[in-house]
Design an enzyme around this catalytic site. Structure first.
Site, PDB file in Angstrom:
ATOM      1  CD1 TRP A 198      -2.773   1.642   0.699  1.00 25.23           C
ATOM      2  CD2 TRP A 198      -1.305   2.400   2.211  1.00 25.23           C
ATOM      3  NE1 TRP A 198      -3.140   2.920   1.044  1.00 25.23           N
ATOM      4  CE2 TRP A 198      -2.256   3.409   1.982  1.00 25.23           C
ATOM      5  CE3 TRP A 198      -0.269   2.647   3.117  1.00 25.23           C
ATOM      6  CZ2 TRP A 198      -2.228   4.650   2.626  1.00 25.23           C
ATOM      7  CZ3 TRP A 198      -0.230   3.878   3.762  1.00 25.23           C
ATOM      8  CH2 TRP A 198      -1.211   4.860   3.520  1.00 25.23           C
ATOM      9  CG  ASP A 477     -11.682   3.663  -2.078  1.00 26.33           C
ATOM     10  OD1 ASP A 477     -10.815   2.828  -2.360  1.00 26.33           O
ATOM     11  OD2 ASP A 477     -11.478   4.627  -1.306  1.00 26.33           O
ATOM     12  CG  MET A 478     -12.625  -3.286  -2.837  1.00 25.41           C
ATOM     13  SD  MET A 478     -11.338  -4.113  -1.936  1.00 25.41           S
ATOM     14  CE  MET A 478     -10.401  -4.869  -3.224  1.00 25.41           C
ATOM     15  CB  CYS A 525     -10.019   4.044  -5.863  1.00 23.54           C
ATOM     16  SG  CYS A 525      -9.058   4.472  -4.408  1.00 23.54           S
ATOM     17  CG  ASP A 547      -4.757   5.692  -0.727  1.00 25.71           C
ATOM     18  OD1 ASP A 547      -5.459   6.187  -1.628  1.00 25.71           O
ATOM     19  OD2 ASP A 547      -5.216   4.947   0.155  1.00 25.71           O
TER      20      ASP A 547
HETATM   21  C1  DGJ Z   1      -8.850   5.208   0.078  1.00 22.57           C
HETATM   22  C2  DGJ Z   1      -8.665   6.008  -1.173  1.00 22.57           C
HETATM   23  O1  DGJ Z   1      -7.583   5.561  -1.897  1.00 22.57           O
HETATM   24  C3  DGJ Z   1      -8.536   7.473  -0.788  1.00 22.57           C
HETATM   25  O2  DGJ Z   1      -8.246   8.240  -1.935  1.00 22.57           O
HETATM   26  C4  DGJ Z   1      -9.808   7.901  -0.160  1.00 22.57           C
HETATM   27  O3  DGJ Z   1     -10.844   7.830  -1.084  1.00 22.57           O
HETATM   28  C5  DGJ Z   1     -10.095   7.031   1.045  1.00 22.57           C
HETATM   29  N1  DGJ Z   1     -10.052   5.644   0.730  1.00 22.57           N
HETATM   30  C6  DGJ Z   1     -11.441   7.362   1.617  1.00 22.57           C
HETATM   31  O4  DGJ Z   1     -11.788   6.508   2.622  1.00 22.57           O
END
Ligand code: DGJ
Length: 727
Positions: A198, A477-478, A525, A547
């Protein structure tokens, strides 16, 4: 026709503009004869050789020279004289696992049929590809297996997938069903893959092959930040610009395996597909199983040549929908500006400033629904939090759009918080196994997308929000990986199907939502780039790359991502300093230039800029508006690797070579540095170019072979941009 069949020699010759792939049927087995630079036809000078090898058993007792253990094969079996890594394995009702697939027939088709239920590359005209289906049969159990090869002649790629049909009377259990296997005749290669974590995705790793099995895989229920479903073999000595490279990429977003086995005689077996770990699939009589698609590319122009082939194929014949060929908007996302702490006025103030600076789209990130003031709650409750947005979503969207900005919204549709109305009404809707606790990740559980009713409910909830206001962008997102992978809907003998069934369910949901809302730009995402894979790109043409928004880290992340994925698929934003992930201070200029190298945006509180910073931001925005067609859809050349030193270079060249943008980044200042020159790539040697900052035009040949002088740079975190235009 890019596929020829020589009946007398039982040879299939698949040809793209620069590649030949040759298969021969040998005693009923699909054998691999040649893969590499295009040839007119295979000659007897390189025919298969048969020698008696000790400890390689023989299927024909009268022929000690024939063993599957040394035959290069297209889809090798287990248990029938080949001891290398099998492409598939089937368990019969009697518990045994030995099978034997032999050639039955074949078909050559114009065009490329879809891959049932799964994302895949496609054609728009039948002329763009030809498809070969080789039908194999195990006559003892009446198992039919079709190996499908589609040849994109002009795009220089060959795709492969496999379909199993149980035409027999007994239940079969698939223990392994890879998408492809290929045996290369030697081991003089380096293996290259994209690994990380990550906030540190897709580091380029390269090392020589050694005897034994080297593999990368995901067991996380997602393609993952840790490994990407891709590997390449590079001839020793091949580099970015020259030499032979073979690329293997899987159009799949779940557990995968990609491996190379160098055997006793130093041949290399490459295999790619769904990870057999904790996987099996019950195939009742009459049922079929379809593997995901593998996309293979051969390049004799180094890694760069391979990458550009993937870029074009994935940009034009994997990504779909209205936005595939459309210039992508410049966005401002509020996540790093506010996290969960915002209200309608704050959002409006950021959007207003964005509008003044020329930004086109406002994206409301996490925190707008349920009572989500932190990450412990409300996933699954996709209705507006009136305490933050008292006028509802419609009011906020109106306030933003009346400024002249478009509006985008964040969702995390695959997840559920224990503290949610959805969980209270459906505690069994998450992945779980009986009598075991449910492990959380970021305080959340994973919805069981293998179940149709769960997928349908998600389609309904997300669609209701998307229909409620003029939303033109969605960030999907996930944020965790799968544990306790089991589904109450499945019988005991099908529990190990759950992870793959989840993927099939996810693809169904994505297909339903993206096709119901064709005017919405979807960006995927997964905690940044945790699911940056070709499977998701089929539904959503862009992905939040990481991120980690630090400009220095992003050099590596974006460079590594570009090994396979096109620039038009990479989201890249300018964020605040000190950076929120690594706490580094970099210049706004460098942050801008790194972010300009993808789908550009900002992710900070725009209202906090100084007037000087605002001026620079306006220039960045204006520059991107002028150049994004070239950046997003041009040919991409890597010039210097951040994995090899203190500087990075890349450039974008228009298809007709009349325009280019060159970017150069130097991370740390160097005392008394050498004088440096950057050699450009991809230009037309016969064209002259006006280079920004230079009085006289320069020849494409001179810029590529003699280079472009890099001015001396002082201070850390420097970046330079040149534009080139044909005169
Ligand atoms: C993870 C994403 O990658 C971020 O950009 C953001 O959207 C957060 N989640 C929000 O919880």
């Amino acid at each position: 026709m890019s596929i020829q069949f020589d009946t007398s020699r039982q040879i299939f010759h698949l040809q793209t503009d620069n590649t030949s792939y040759v298969i021969q049927i040998v005693r009923g087995y699909a054998a691999q004869l040649y893969w590499g630079k295009r040839i007119r036809s295979i000659s007897s000078a390189s025919s298969l050789r048969y020698v008696d090898r000790s400890f390689s058993p023989n299927i024909d007792p009268d022929d000690a020279a024939f063993s599957l253990d040394v035959l290069p094969q297209e889809y090798p079996a287990y248990g029938h004289t080949d001891f290398r890594n099998p492409a598939y394995q089937i368990q019969l009702e009697n518990g045994t696992t030995v099978t034997d697939l032999k050639y039955n027939t074949h078909r050559i088709i114009k065009g490329k049929p879809p891959v049932a239920g799964l994302p895949a590359t496609y054609v728009e005209q039948a002329e763009e590809a030809d498809t070969l289906e080789i039908e194999l049969v195990d006559s003892v159990i009446n198992l039919k297996v079709i190996l499908t090869y589609s040849v994109f002649e002009k795009l220089n790629a060959i795709t492969r997938s496999v379909n199993f049909t149980n035409e027999g009377k007994q239940d079969l259990k698939i223990l392994r069903a890879l998408s492809m296997s290929v045996d290369l005749p030697d081991d003089q290669y380096d293996v290259l893959h994209l690994s990380g974590a990550w906030a540190d995705e897709r580091n380029v790793e390269r090392r020589p092959l050694t005897r034994g099995h080297q593999l990368i895989e995901s067991r996380r229920g997602a393609s993952s930040h840790q490994q990407n479903p891709f590997l390449a073999l590079l001839r020793q000595g091949a580099d970015e610009n020259q030499g032979e490279v073979y690329g293997f990429s899987l159009v799949y977003s779940g557990n995968f395996v990609a491996g190379v086995e160098v055997d006793q005689y130093r041949t290399s077996r490459v295999s790619l597909g769904i990870n057999p770990f904790d996987f099996s699939w019950l195939l009742n009589p009459g049922e079929s199983f379809q593997t995901p698609e593998a996309v293979t590319v051969y390049s004799d122009q180094g890694l760069g040549g391979m990458s550009r082939t993937y870029h074009k194929l994935y940009r034009t014949r994997l990504a779909r929908g209205e936005f595939r060929d459309k210039e992508r908007p410049i966005l401002i996302n509020n996540w790093e500006a506010t996290y969960f702490n915002f209200n309608a006025d704050k959002i409006e103030s950021i959007a207003k400033k964005g509008r003044e600076l020329g930004i086109e789209l406002f994206v409301l990130d996490d925190g707008w629904f349920g009572h989500r003031d932190n990450d412990k709650t409300s996933l699954g409750d996709w209705f507006v939090d009136k305490s933050k947005l008292p006028g509802g979503l419609e009011d906020l969207v109106n306030r933003v759009t009346s400024l002249g900005m478009k509006f985008g919204l964040w969702f995390e549709p695959e997840m559920i918080s224990e503290d949610s109305e959805l969980y209270r009404s459906h505690p069994d809707w998450c992945l779980h196994v009986p009598d075991r606790s449910r492990s959380t990740g970021r305080n959340q559980l994973v919805l069981d997308f293998s179940r149709e009713e769960v997928g349908d409910a998600v389609i309904q909830m997300v669609s209701a929000i998307l229909s409620s206001a003029p939303i033109t962008y969605v960030k999907w997102d996930m944020n965790r990986h799968m544990t306790e992978v089991g589904s109450p809907d499945l019988p005991a003998e099908r529990q190990r199907e759950t992870a793959h069934r989840y993927m099939l369910g996810l693809y169904r949901v994505m297909e339903a939502i993206t096709s119901r809302f064709p005017h919405i730009l979807f960006e995927s995402c997964s905690g940044g780039g945790g699911r940056f894979d070709p499977g998701i790109l089929y539904y959503m043409p862009q992905t939040w790359t990481s991120d980690n928004t630090d400009a220095v880290c992003r050099l590596k992340i974006q460079y590594g991502t570009s090994i396979v994925y096109p620039v038009s698929s990479m989201g890249s934003h300018v964020s605040a300093v000190p950076n929120h992930q690594v706490h580094r201070h970099t210049s706004l200029k460098m942050r801008g230039d790194v972010a300009l190298s993808g789908n550009f945006g900002y992710e900070l509180d725009l209202t906090k800029f100084t007037p000087e910073e605002e001026e620079l931001v306006k220039q960045q925005v204006a520059f991107y508006k002028e150049t994004r067609g070239l950046i997003q859809f041009g040919e991409y050349y890597r010039l210097r690797s951040p994995f090899e030193g203190n500087d990075t270079g890349w450039m974008f060249v228009s298809e007709d070579q009349s325009e280019a943008i060159v970017m150069y980044f130097k991370v740390l200042a160097q005392p008394n540095a050498p004088l440096d020159t950057l050699r450009l790539r991809g230009l037309n040697p016969d064209y002259d170019y006006k280079v920004s900052g230079l009085e006289q035009p320069a020849g494409g040949d001179a810029l590529m072979y003699a280079g472009l002088n890099i001015p001396r740079l002082e201070g850390d975190f420097q970046s330079l941009v040149w534009t080139l235009r044909k005169v």
